[in-house]
Design a protein around this motif. Structure first.
Motif, PDB file in Angstrom:
ATOM      1  N   UNK A  61       0.865  -1.177   0.000  1.00  0.00           N
ATOM      2  CA  UNK A  61       0.000   0.000   0.000  1.00  0.00           C
ATOM      3  C   UNK A  61       0.903   1.229   0.000  1.00  0.00           C
ATOM      4  N   UNK A  62       1.101   1.798  -1.155  1.00  0.00           N
ATOM      5  CA  UNK A  62       2.015   2.939  -1.293  1.00  0.00           C
ATOM      6  C   UNK A  62       1.207   4.231  -1.347  1.00  0.00           C
ATOM      7  N   UNK A  63       1.786   5.299  -0.855  1.00  0.00           N
ATOM      8  CA  UNK A  63       1.031   6.548  -0.807  1.00  0.00           C
ATOM      9  C   UNK A  63       0.800   7.080  -2.231  1.00  0.00           C
ATOM     10  N   UNK A  64      -0.303   7.723  -2.423  1.00  0.00           N
ATOM     11  CA  UNK A  64      -0.622   8.264  -3.749  1.00  0.00           C
ATOM     12  C   UNK A  64      -1.484   9.504  -3.666  1.00  0.00           C
ATOM     13  N   UNK A  65      -1.059  10.538  -4.346  1.00  0.00           N
ATOM     14  CA  UNK A  65      -1.930  11.592  -4.847  1.00  0.00           C
ATOM     15  C   UNK A  65      -1.235  12.093  -6.112  1.00  0.00           C
ATOM     16  N   UNK A  66      -1.954  12.733  -7.040  1.00  0.00           N
ATOM     17  CA  UNK A  66      -1.391  12.976  -8.381  1.00  0.00           C
ATOM     18  C   UNK A  66      -0.003  13.618  -8.422  1.00  0.00           C
ATOM     19  N   UNK A  67       0.339  14.579  -7.537  1.00  0.00           N
ATOM     20  CA  UNK A  67       1.687  15.142  -7.668  1.00  0.00           C
ATOM     21  C   UNK A  67       2.799  14.164  -7.291  1.00  0.00           C
ATOM     22  N   UNK A  68       2.455  13.072  -6.613  1.00  0.00           N
ATOM     23  CA  UNK A  68       3.493  12.185  -6.078  1.00  0.00           C
ATOM     24  C   UNK A  68       3.611  10.844  -6.787  1.00  0.00           C
ATOM     25  N   UNK A  69       2.539  10.332  -7.292  1.00  0.00           N
ATOM     26  CA  UNK A  69       2.604   8.992  -7.865  1.00  0.00           C
ATOM     27  C   UNK A  69       1.354   8.697  -8.666  1.00  0.00           C
ATOM     28  N   UNK A  70       1.106   7.413  -8.822  1.00  0.00           N
ATOM     29  CA  UNK A  70      -0.088   6.979  -9.537  1.00  0.00           C
ATOM     30  C   UNK A  70      -0.801   5.969  -8.659  1.00  0.00           C
ATOM     31  N   UNK A  71      -2.079   5.821  -8.896  1.00  0.00           N
ATOM     32  CA  UNK A  71      -2.827   4.825  -8.116  1.00  0.00           C
ATOM     33  C   UNK A  71      -2.206   3.448  -8.342  1.00  0.00           C
ATOM     34  N   UNK A  72      -1.756   3.228  -9.584  1.00  0.00           N
ATOM     35  CA  UNK A  72      -0.924   2.048  -9.831  1.00  0.00           C
ATOM     36  C   UNK A  72       0.498   2.571  -9.944  1.00  0.00           C
ATOM     37  N   UNK A  73       1.205   2.530  -8.841  1.00  0.00           N
ATOM     38  CA  UNK A  73       2.562   3.085  -8.800  1.00  0.00           C
ATOM     39  C   UNK A  73       3.511   2.258  -9.667  1.00  0.00           C
ATOM     40  N   UNK A  74       4.645   2.878 -10.007  1.00  0.00           N
ATOM     41  CA  UNK A  74       5.668   2.171 -10.792  1.00  0.00           C
ATOM     42  C   UNK A  74       6.032   0.842 -10.126  1.00  0.00           C
ATOM     43  N   UNK A  75       6.114   0.835  -8.801  1.00  0.00           N
ATOM     44  CA  UNK A  75       6.477  -0.394  -8.084  1.00  0.00           C
ATOM     45  C   UNK A  75       5.340  -1.422  -8.172  1.00  0.00           C
ATOM     46  N   UNK A  76       4.102  -0.942  -8.095  1.00  0.00           N
ATOM     47  CA  UNK A  76       2.960  -1.851  -8.238  1.00  0.00           C
ATOM     48  C   UNK A  76       2.981  -2.480  -9.625  1.00  0.00           C
ATOM     49  N   UNK A  77       3.342  -1.657 -10.624  1.00  0.00           N
ATOM     50  CA  UNK A  77       3.370  -2.163 -12.007  1.00  0.00           C
ATOM     51  C   UNK A  77       4.404  -3.284 -12.152  1.00  0.00           C
ATOM     52  N   UNK A  78       5.520  -3.180 -11.427  1.00  0.00           N
ATOM     53  CA  UNK A  78       6.500  -4.283 -11.439  1.00  0.00           C
ATOM     54  C   UNK A  78       5.811  -5.555 -10.965  1.00  0.00           C
ATOM     55  N   UNK A  79       5.020  -5.426  -9.903  1.00  0.00           N
ATOM     56  CA  UNK A  79       4.300  -6.585  -9.380  1.00  0.00           C
ATOM     57  C   UNK A  79       3.336  -7.163 -10.397  1.00  0.00           C
ATOM     58  N   UNK A  80       2.572  -6.278 -11.061  1.00  0.00           N
ATOM     59  CA  UNK A  80       1.606  -6.755 -12.060  1.00  0.00           C
ATOM     60  C   UNK A  80       2.322  -7.484 -13.200  1.00  0.00           C
ATOM     61  N   UNK A  81       3.395  -6.856 -13.690  1.00  0.00           N
ATOM     62  CA  UNK A  81       4.113  -7.458 -14.822  1.00  0.00           C
ATOM     63  C   UNK A  81       4.729  -8.797 -14.406  1.00  0.00           C
ATOM     64  N   UNK A  82       5.343  -8.830 -13.229  1.00  0.00           N
ATOM     65  CA  UNK A  82       5.950 -10.082 -12.757  1.00  0.00           C
ATOM     66  C   UNK A  82       4.890 -11.168 -12.655  1.00  0.00           C
ATOM     67  N   UNK A  83       3.747 -10.801 -12.132  1.00  0.00           N
ATOM     68  CA  UNK A  83       2.666 -11.779 -11.981  1.00  0.00           C
ATOM     69  C   UNK A  83       2.235 -12.297 -13.353  1.00  0.00           C
ATOM     70  N   UNK A  84       2.114 -11.392 -14.309  1.00  0.00           N
ATOM     71  CA  UNK A  84       1.729 -11.802 -15.670  1.00  0.00           C
ATOM     72  C   UNK A  84       2.753 -12.766 -16.262  1.00  0.00           C
ATOM     73  N   UNK A  85       4.054 -12.451 -16.026  1.00  0.00           N
ATOM     74  CA  UNK A  85       5.103 -13.292 -16.603  1.00  0.00           C
ATOM     75  C   UNK A  85       5.124 -14.658 -15.917  1.00  0.00           C
ATOM     76  N   UNK A  86       5.028 -14.648 -14.606  1.00  0.00           N
ATOM     77  CA  UNK A  86       5.144 -15.911 -13.862  1.00  0.00           C
ATOM     78  C   UNK A  86       3.934 -16.813 -14.055  1.00  0.00           C
TER      79      UNK A  86
END
Ligand code: FAD
Length: 564
Positions: free
Chosen positions: A425-450
């Motif tokens: 659960x990473x902090x998010x508001x538009x000036x700081x990040x995305x609701x799907x943060x770059x780190x979350x996207x790593x998780x999504x991509x890894x899950x898709x690959x695995x």
């Protein structure tokens, strides 16, 4: 431990952390810090910024003085005291002082002598224009040379310190030639990351030469003439030597302290050397890599200071002290408008350890795309191909790089698998990040690959793609025209469904190597192709990664113009 006498060699990161912690643990003991130089607790990491002028006053670099340490912590700091001999059997060190040589006895001895600049076997390295950047005095000399009108500097070695020094000199208006014998700047970075850094250095106007060794330095009327293995020469008013470091362990090795073949002191997980009552911390020691298990020094301030604290706990704390953690070598550097950072293992370390890995490349924005000022983070992560365990991560970008690498370093330390990043659960508001943060996207991509939801091809498989696969480039025609693989056929991802028959005919039974700009649209196309029963793989990181991987070869490999 009351009444004990602790002697510490080296009064900077590891040594002073140990000294301060010892005092907090034991009010009655005697603590003597022997420092050969003229300053204690100085900010080595700030030296490049003092050269560059961002830190204006030399006094800012002197974090403590012997008097402040005496007043606050009752520590006896002795400057200009160089330990020249260790007699471990007699529990004493021999010290050269301004008043002659002295024997100083100890109950416990902590060694934190750090490293010295490596001096490669280059003829003429003793030319008066050659300097190092290790101490405040070194930084002052370099700064004075610049103030006195040095116009051209050669920075010999493009590691972290070399890059920081190069940037500092550039900020002062000095023309910089940056020389690196390894194939690219910042050798621990992967090639596709280092290319971005090299391009930024060139954008700043530096003359960057990679994969070329210095063979000799000669003199031309007081200026240094740097001779390169490719036959070229560079004339400089100042040569900054930053070609690595060697442990400052010779004195202690001669006294019986066990070192590895590179002179780094071998310690256990509490900092104990092979000698009774002799401990060592910091850059002089060898550590076990947390991911690969390789033994290597990790010359960074955080691990040195942490070890200083922990060794004091081991010596004077009550109960078993926390063991030294195996370092991840998490590191960061600013280069112009970019930041480059890394944690954990790189390909070379993983290959050397025989550890299989899969690499994920992503190019997410640092914050929500609809909020002004977003910029891309070029992010790559190595994971275990079966379990998804995080093995290493690197990032280059304008903003938000430090945060992502710190999160990934924390995840690595915790032994998380890449899929576990989805759960953060990473902090998010538009000036700081995305609701799907770059780190979350790593998780999504890894899950898709695995889970087999997606299959990747890597930039080092470009020959396979060109020779054995059907290359389907699903970017827009305008993007395609800016540069594409010669064999590629362009069908925008929005048209793939409608033109499936055409794709099947063109593939002719070959696997399909799908690609787009960053890997997102090719993933969408990949799912369509797989649903149609085709064998497809999507280029990890897309054209952004492939271009960086190809580096200087990109213009020769890629062709411009339309081809539908
Ligand atoms: P040091 O801090 O090097 O201290 C060793 C001390 O021991 C020296 O003062 C030396 O004079 C003294 N000594 C050696 N031999 C003897 C002897 N025989 N008798 C008496 N005294 C002796 N790390 C980061 O993590 N981030 C950064 O941004 C960063 N930037 C850096 C920039 C520069 C220019 C440099 C030089 C280093 C940088 N580092 C950085 C590395 C960091 O400074 C070191 O990892 C850290 O200082 C190591 O601490 P240490 O106590 O092991 O050794």
């Amino acid at each position: 431990m009351s009444g004990h006498k602790y002697v510490i060699v080296g009064g900077v990161a590891g040594g002073m952390s140990a000294a301060a912690r010892l005092r907090r643990l034991d009010e009655q003991c005697e603590i003597i810090v022997l420092e050969q130089g003229p300053a204690v607790s100085f900010a080595s990491c700030g030296l490049p910024y003092f050269v560059g002028g961002e830190i204006e006053d030399e006094a800012e670099l002197l974090v403590q003085t012997p008097q402040s340490l005496r007043d606050a912590l009752n520590i006896d700091v002795r400057l200009h005291h160089r330990v020249v001999e260790l007699d471990a059997a007699a529990h004493l060190v021999k010290v050269v002082t301004p008043n002659g040589q002295q024997d100083i006895s100890y109950d416990q001895l902590i060694l934190s002598p750090g490293t010295v600049a490596a001096r490669p076997p280059i003829d003429g390295l003793d030319h008066p224009s050659v300097h190092t950047l290790r101490t405040v005095a070194d930084a002052s000399v370099v700064r004075e040379l610049v103030t006195a009108g040095a116009k051209h500097a050669v920075v010999l070695g493009a590691g972290f310190i070399g890059l920081e020094a190069a940037e500092g000199l550039h900020l002062r208006g000095v023309d910089v030639t940056l020389l690196e014998a390894a194939p690219h700047v910042l050798p621990p970075l992967e090639v596709e990351m280092a290319w971005l850094v090299g391009q930024e250095l060139r954008r700043l106007g530096m003359d960057v030469r990679e994969g070329v060794a210095v063979t000799a330095i000669t003199d031309d009327q007081g200026r240094a003439v740097v001779h390169l293995a490719d036959g070229q020469t560079v004339v400089a008013d100042l040569v900054l030597l930053s070609a690595g470091t060697v442990p400052a362990s010779a004195v202690f090795k001669a006294g019986g302290v066990a070192c590895n073949d590179r002179g780094a002191i071998i310690v256990d997980d509490q900092g104990h050397t092979n000698l009774i009552d002799v401990w060592a911390v910091g850059d002089v020691t060898v550590s076990r890599d947390a991911v690969t298990g390789a033994l290597r020094p990790v010359p960074l301030a955080g691990p040195a200071q942490r070890a200083g604290r922990l060794v004091a706990d081991a010596i004077a704390g009550s109960g078993r002290a926390r063991p030294f953690p195996e370092p991840l070598a998490t590191a960061i550097v600013r280069v112009g408008d970019l930041t480059a950072a890394m944690t954990g293992a790189n390909r070379m370390g993983l290959d050397a350890a025989g550890m299989p890995f899969t690499t994920l490349h992503l190019h997410p924005l640092n914050h929500a795309g609809y909020f002004p000022g977003g910029s891309q983070i070029h992010l790559m992560v190595h994971i275990d191909p079966v379990t998804g365990r995080l093995l290493g991560a690197q990032a280059v970008g304008k903003a938000g790089v430090d945060k992502r690498i710190d999160v990934l370093a924390t995840a690595l330390r915790a032994g998380l698998a890449a899929q576990d990043l989805i759960d953060l659960d990473l902090c998010y508001s538009p000036p700081y990040g995305s609701a799907k943060d770059a780190v979350t996207m790593v998780g999504f991509l890894a899950d898709n690959v695995l889970t087999g939801q997606t299959a990747l091809w890597q930039p080092d498989e470009v020959d396979w793609a060109r020779q054995q696969a059907f290359v389907l480039d699903v970017r827009t025609p305008a993007e395609f025209a800016t540069g594409h693989l010669p064999e590629a056929v362009n069908i925008a991802h929005t048209q793939v469904r409608a033109r499936l028959d055409e794709v099947i005919a063109l593939a002719g039974g070959r696997p399909i190597a799908v690609m787009c700009q960053s890997g997102v649209r090719s993933y969408l196309a990949h799912r369509i192709l797989v649903a149609a029963g085709l064998t497809s793989r999507t280029l990890s990181g897309g054209m952004l990664t492939l271009r960086a991987w190809l580096g200087g070869q990109a213009d020769a490999v890629l062709v411009k113009g339309d081809k539908q």
